[in-house]
Structures are given as structure tokens and as C-alpha cells.
Design an enzyme around this catalytic site. Structure first.
Site, PDB file in Angstrom:
ATOM      1  CB  CYS A 212      -1.542  -8.365   5.189  1.00 42.78           C
ATOM      2  SG  CYS A 212      -0.301  -7.219   4.564  1.00 42.78           S
TER       3      CYS A 212
ATOM      4  CD  GLU B  72      -5.956  -9.207   4.499  1.00 43.12           C
ATOM      5  OE1 GLU B  72      -5.976  -7.984   4.771  1.00 43.12           O
ATOM      6  OE2 GLU B  72      -5.270  -9.681   3.584  1.00 43.12           O
TER       7      GLU B  72
ATOM      8  NE  ARG C 288      -7.240  -6.642   2.028  1.00 43.02           N
ATOM      9  CZ  ARG C 288      -6.829  -5.520   1.404  1.00 43.02           C
ATOM     10  NH1 ARG C 288      -7.702  -4.729   0.788  1.00 43.02           N
ATOM     11  NH2 ARG C 288      -5.557  -5.206   1.396  1.00 43.02           N
TER      12      ARG C 288
HETATM   13  N1  EPU Z   1       5.516  -0.156   7.480  1.00 42.46           N
HETATM   14  C1  EPU Z   1       6.364  -0.182   8.553  1.00 42.46           C
HETATM   15  N2  EPU Z   1       6.755  -1.389   9.052  1.00 42.46           N
HETATM   16  C2  EPU Z   1       6.332  -2.575   8.528  1.00 42.46           C
HETATM   17  C3  EPU Z   1       5.460  -2.538   7.429  1.00 42.46           C
HETATM   18  C4  EPU Z   1       5.054  -1.319   6.904  1.00 42.46           C
HETATM   19  O1  EPU Z   1       6.779   0.851   9.063  1.00 42.46           O
HETATM   20  O2  EPU Z   1       6.743  -3.626   9.039  1.00 42.46           O
HETATM   21  C5  EPU Z   1       5.157   1.129   6.886  1.00 42.46           C
HETATM   22  C6  EPU Z   1       5.715   1.258   5.475  1.00 42.46           C
HETATM   23  O3  EPU Z   1       7.030   1.725   5.512  1.00 42.46           O
HETATM   24  C7  EPU Z   1       4.763   2.212   4.826  1.00 42.46           C
HETATM   25  C8  EPU Z   1       3.437   1.934   5.511  1.00 42.46           C
HETATM   26  O4  EPU Z   1       3.742   1.207   6.719  1.00 42.46           O
HETATM   27  O5  EPU Z   1       5.135   3.529   5.096  1.00 42.46           O
HETATM   28  C9  EPU Z   1       2.488   1.123   4.644  1.00 42.46           C
HETATM   29  O6  EPU Z   1       3.095  -0.096   4.267  1.00 42.46           O
HETATM   30  P1  EPU Z   1       2.734  -0.860   2.894  1.00 42.46           P
HETATM   31  O7  EPU Z   1       2.859   0.053   1.766  1.00 42.46           O
HETATM   32  O8  EPU Z   1       3.471  -2.153   2.883  1.00 42.46           O
HETATM   33  O9  EPU Z   1       1.168  -1.124   3.002  1.00 42.46           O
HETATM   34  P2  EPU Z   1       0.305  -1.865   4.085  1.00 42.46           P
HETATM   35  O10 EPU Z   1      -0.853  -0.977   4.389  1.00 42.46           O
HETATM   36  O11 EPU Z   1       1.102  -2.389   5.232  1.00 42.46           O
HETATM   37  C10 EPU Z   1      -1.277  -2.957   2.316  1.00 42.46           C
HETATM   38  C11 EPU Z   1      -1.994  -4.271   2.178  1.00 42.46           C
HETATM   39  C12 EPU Z   1      -1.077  -5.290   1.519  1.00 42.46           C
HETATM   40  C13 EPU Z   1      -0.611  -4.762   0.182  1.00 42.46           C
HETATM   41  C14 EPU Z   1       0.152  -3.456   0.432  1.00 42.46           C
HETATM   42  C15 EPU Z   1       0.695  -2.833  -0.828  1.00 42.46           C
HETATM   43  C16 EPU Z   1      -3.547  -4.654   4.035  1.00 42.46           C
HETATM   44  C17 EPU Z   1      -3.773  -5.343   5.324  1.00 42.46           C
HETATM   45  N3  EPU Z   1      -2.341  -4.783   3.497  1.00 42.46           N
HETATM   46  O12 EPU Z   1      -0.223  -3.142   3.264  1.00 42.46           O
HETATM   47  O13 EPU Z   1      -1.868  -6.435   1.294  1.00 42.46           O
HETATM   48  O14 EPU Z   1       0.227  -5.695  -0.459  1.00 42.46           O
HETATM   49  O15 EPU Z   1      -0.783  -2.525   1.041  1.00 42.46           O
HETATM   50  O16 EPU Z   1      -0.304  -2.690  -1.771  1.00 42.46           O
HETATM   51  O17 EPU Z   1      -4.464  -4.023   3.511  1.00 42.46           O
HETATM   52  C18 EPU Z   1      -2.532  -8.596   2.011  1.00 42.46           C
HETATM   53  O18 EPU Z   1      -3.680  -8.140   2.093  1.00 42.46           O
HETATM   54  O19 EPU Z   1      -2.271  -9.806   2.200  1.00 42.46           O
HETATM   55  C19 EPU Z   1      -1.456  -7.680   1.721  1.00 42.46           C
HETATM   56  C20 EPU Z   1      -0.196  -8.030   1.819  1.00 42.46           C
END
Ligand code: EPU
Length: 304
Positions: free
Chosen positions: A217, A294, A166
Site C-alpha cells: 500500500c 505510507e 503505522r
Molecule cells: N477496496 C476497493 N477498491 C480497491 C481496494 C479496496 O473498493 O481498489 C475496498 C475493498 O473491497 C474492501 C475495502 O476497500 O471492501 C478494504 O480493502 P482491504 O481489505 O484490501 O483493506 P485496505 O484497508 O485497503 C489494509 C492495509 C493493507 C493490508 C490490508 C489487509 C493499509 C494502508 N492497508 O488495506 O496493508 O494488507 O488491509 O489486511 O493499512 C500495506 O500496508 O502495505 C498493506 C498492503
């Protein structure tokens, strides 16, 4: 030659995906890089803020001083004739990333589909190296064109851009266009490319509150350990800290994905900021992790 007054709007709304927050004392939508340069020179001693799609932005309720520049009118995309192994696409900063992704996939060009579902302009996506679990913008950038605050045109090849998570290190510049290097996919492979696009979208629809008003996010995923490249989901941490459903005024931590703060009708930017602060406090006190934002917050009087 146009006078800048023609494109300056006073007390203008700043459209953001939160659908709340303050206004700009002055806003301009330049129609060319030349007009953008004229604005930079005319407002050289004022704060200048660049507005992308407003997808990762919160504007404090009191609004912002200086000049806000929206590049939405610089929105052309040109696809070069592909060779067998590579295809270049140049998109201006105000072009929308989702449209560019759809068009690339329609033409059988791979590389951008991993970014499906990310609302952004090209300039915004490059400057913050937008991305997710499937890829990030830096995977496909070949070159960036920009203006310095003094109005000089610069071209920066990929090798000279210090992309990180990022992060692009380009925040001091005003990005005007980016060229992406994509991969032409033979006809037989194109159904799989279209499938991949659908898969990325379906993952996001299943795990995120796509229909709600939010800026995606709110917090960056912190490194698993100091200096580590492995990241842990900020959403998971916020969830573990028990913040899902935390609500102040019209702002609420989404029950769907805890890294999303959703804005209900009547929500103010102050409500969102207070929820962000509460989330930061809970995650720090309960899990010992300091979250980094972010979402960008614009405030009157603060240097952009
Ligand atoms: N999880 C939870 N609770 C929650 C959310 C997530 O337990 O409330 C767990 C999920 O079940 C999963 C793990 O955390 O096992 C990862 O979750 P996810 O796949 O949604 O990925 P993330 O790391 O939370 C990142 C990016 C998102 C992007 C997603 C999918 C960041 C800050 N976030 O989220 O980006 O859409 O991967 O590609 O890097 C954004 O930057 O605005 C954004 C939404």
C-alpha cells in the site's frame, strides 16, 4: 578488530520491492551491533539511512548521499522455552518477518500469524508498526532494543512505546532487535492456528497484486473523521476517484487493489512518484481527502 572499509561498498544497488530507483553512494552491512555502533560514530556528521527489506521504500532515481546501512546480517531469532501461558521470541532487526511467522506457527505459537504476507524485516516492521486488517506488530511487541545515533544501547519496554496506526515514535533510533510475546497453543488448537495463517494469506492473494513489483500500500488509510480511530481504505478512495489503471511511464495504479502502484519493466522511480502525485491530486480534487504516504521516499540531499 575489522576496519570499517571492509564493509563499505561504494555506488551500491539498493534492493527494493519496486525493483527500480537509484543507488547508494555508500552502503554497509554490519555483522554485529558493535560494527553498527562503529559506523554510527564514524559517520556521525553524515546522513544515515537504515535499509530494511526495501518493501515500503522508493529511492529517487538520482540515488542517495551519506551512508545506507542494511541490517540483513543481524538476522538471528531465538525462541525461549515457552511456559503454559506465554512464549517470548527475540529477533534481530534484520531477520525477516515472514520467516519468523512461519517458524512461530510451526512451533504452535500464536500472535504473529495475523501479519502473514507482509514483507518486512523485524526492524522495519516495528518502526512503522506494520499491519493490516487482521492485526499490527504492536499487538505482540514486548520490548525493543536499539542504538541511539550516538551509539548508546537502549531497551524500551512496550509500555513506553507510543504505537499508533503505522507509527511507533521510534524513528530517531536504530532498532537492533525486538522481543515478541506469543501465546503457546495446545496441540489440539494448532490445526486452527495453521488454518488462520492460510486464511490471512488467501485474503491477501485474493485482494492484492502479490506477484507484481510494488511496495504494497502506497498511502495510509485516512481517519474516517478528524481524531477518529476508524479508518477508511485508501484503496477504496483511490478506486472511487477513478484512478485504477492510471499509468505514467512504467508505473501504474493496480486494477487489483488501487492502493498498490505496480512497476512494469523499464519503470523509473520518477514514474512512481508522478503516479503518486496524480493519485493525491485526484483524491483531493474529487473526494476532498488528503492522502498521506505510507511508502517512504529517499532523496539525495534530504535529511533522512
Ligand atoms: N477496496 C476497493 N477498491 C480497491 C481496494 C479496496 O473498493 O481498489 C475496498 C475493498 O473491497 C474492501 C475495502 O476497500 O471492501 C478494504 O480493502 P482491504 O481489505 O484490501 O483493506 P485496505 O484497508 O485497503 C489494509 C492495509 C493493507 C493490508 C490490508 C489487509 C493499509 C494502508 N492497508 O488495506 O496493508 O494488507 O488491509 O489486511 O493499512 C500495506 O500496508 O502495505 C498493506 C498492503
Amino acid at each position: 578488530m575489522t576496519t570499517l572499509n571492509e564493509i563499505l561498498e561504494h555506488d551500491a544497488a539498493i534492493p527494493t520491492w519496486f525493483h527500480c530507483g537509484g543507488r547508494a553512494d555508500l552502503l554497509a552491512r554490519p555483522r554485529s551491533v558493535g560494527e553498527l555502533r562503529d559506523l554510527l560514530l564514524a559517520f556521525a556528521s553524515e546522513p544515515i539511512r537504515i535499509l530494511g527489506d526495501g518493501a515500503n521504500l522508493l529511492v529517487a532515481d538520482e540515488g542517495v548521499d551519506g551512508l545506507v546501512i542494511s541490517l540483513e546480517k543481524l538476522d538471528r531469532a531465538e525462541f525461549d522455552t515457552p511456559t503454559r501461558h506465554s512464549a517470548l521470541v527475540r529477533a534481530e532487526a534484520g531477520a525477516k518477518l515472514p520467516q519468523l511467522i512461519t517458524e512461530a506457527v510451526r512451533r504452535g505459537l500464536a500472535g504473529l500469524e495475523t501479519l502473514a504476507g507482509i514483507p518486512a524485516t523485524i526492524g522495519g516492521a516495528v518502526v512503522m508498526n506494520a499491519g493490516g486488517a487482521f492485526g499490527q506488530v504492536s499487538d505482540v511487541v514486548a520490548e525493543v532494543e536499539a542504538l541511539t545515533r550516538a551509539g548508546a544501547e537502549v531497551r524500551i519496554p512496550r509500555a513506553e512505546i507510543h504505537f499508533g496506526y503505522r507509527h511507533s515514535g521510534l524513528n530517531h533510533l536504530i532498532i537492533t532487535a525486538a522481543t515478541f510475546a506469543l501465546r503457546p497453543v495446545p496441540a489440539a488448537g494448532q490445526p486452527a492456528l495453521r488454518e488462520k495463517l492460510k486464511e490471512v494469506m488467501a485474503y491477501k492473494k485474493g485482494s492484492q497484486p502479490m506477484a507484481a513489483h510494488s511496495a504494497g500500500c502506497c498511502f495510509k488509510n485516512p481517519a474516517a473523521a478528524p481524531g477518529s480511530d476508524t479508518r477508511v481504505s485508501a484503496g477504496r478512495l483511490i478506486d472511487e476517484a477513478g484512478c485504477k489503471g492510471l499509468r505514467i511511464g512504467g508505473a501504474e495504479v493496480s486494477a487489483h487493489h488501487a492502493n498498490f502502484i505496480v512497476a512494469h519493466p523499464g519503470c523509473t522511480a520518477t514514474d512512481v512518484i508522478r503516479v503518486m502525485e496524480e493519485v493525491e491530486r485526484h483524491v483531493r480534487d474529487r473526494l476532498g481527502v488528503r492522502l498521506e504516504r505510507e511508502v517512504v521516499v529517499w532523496r539525495r540531499g534530504e535529511s533522512p
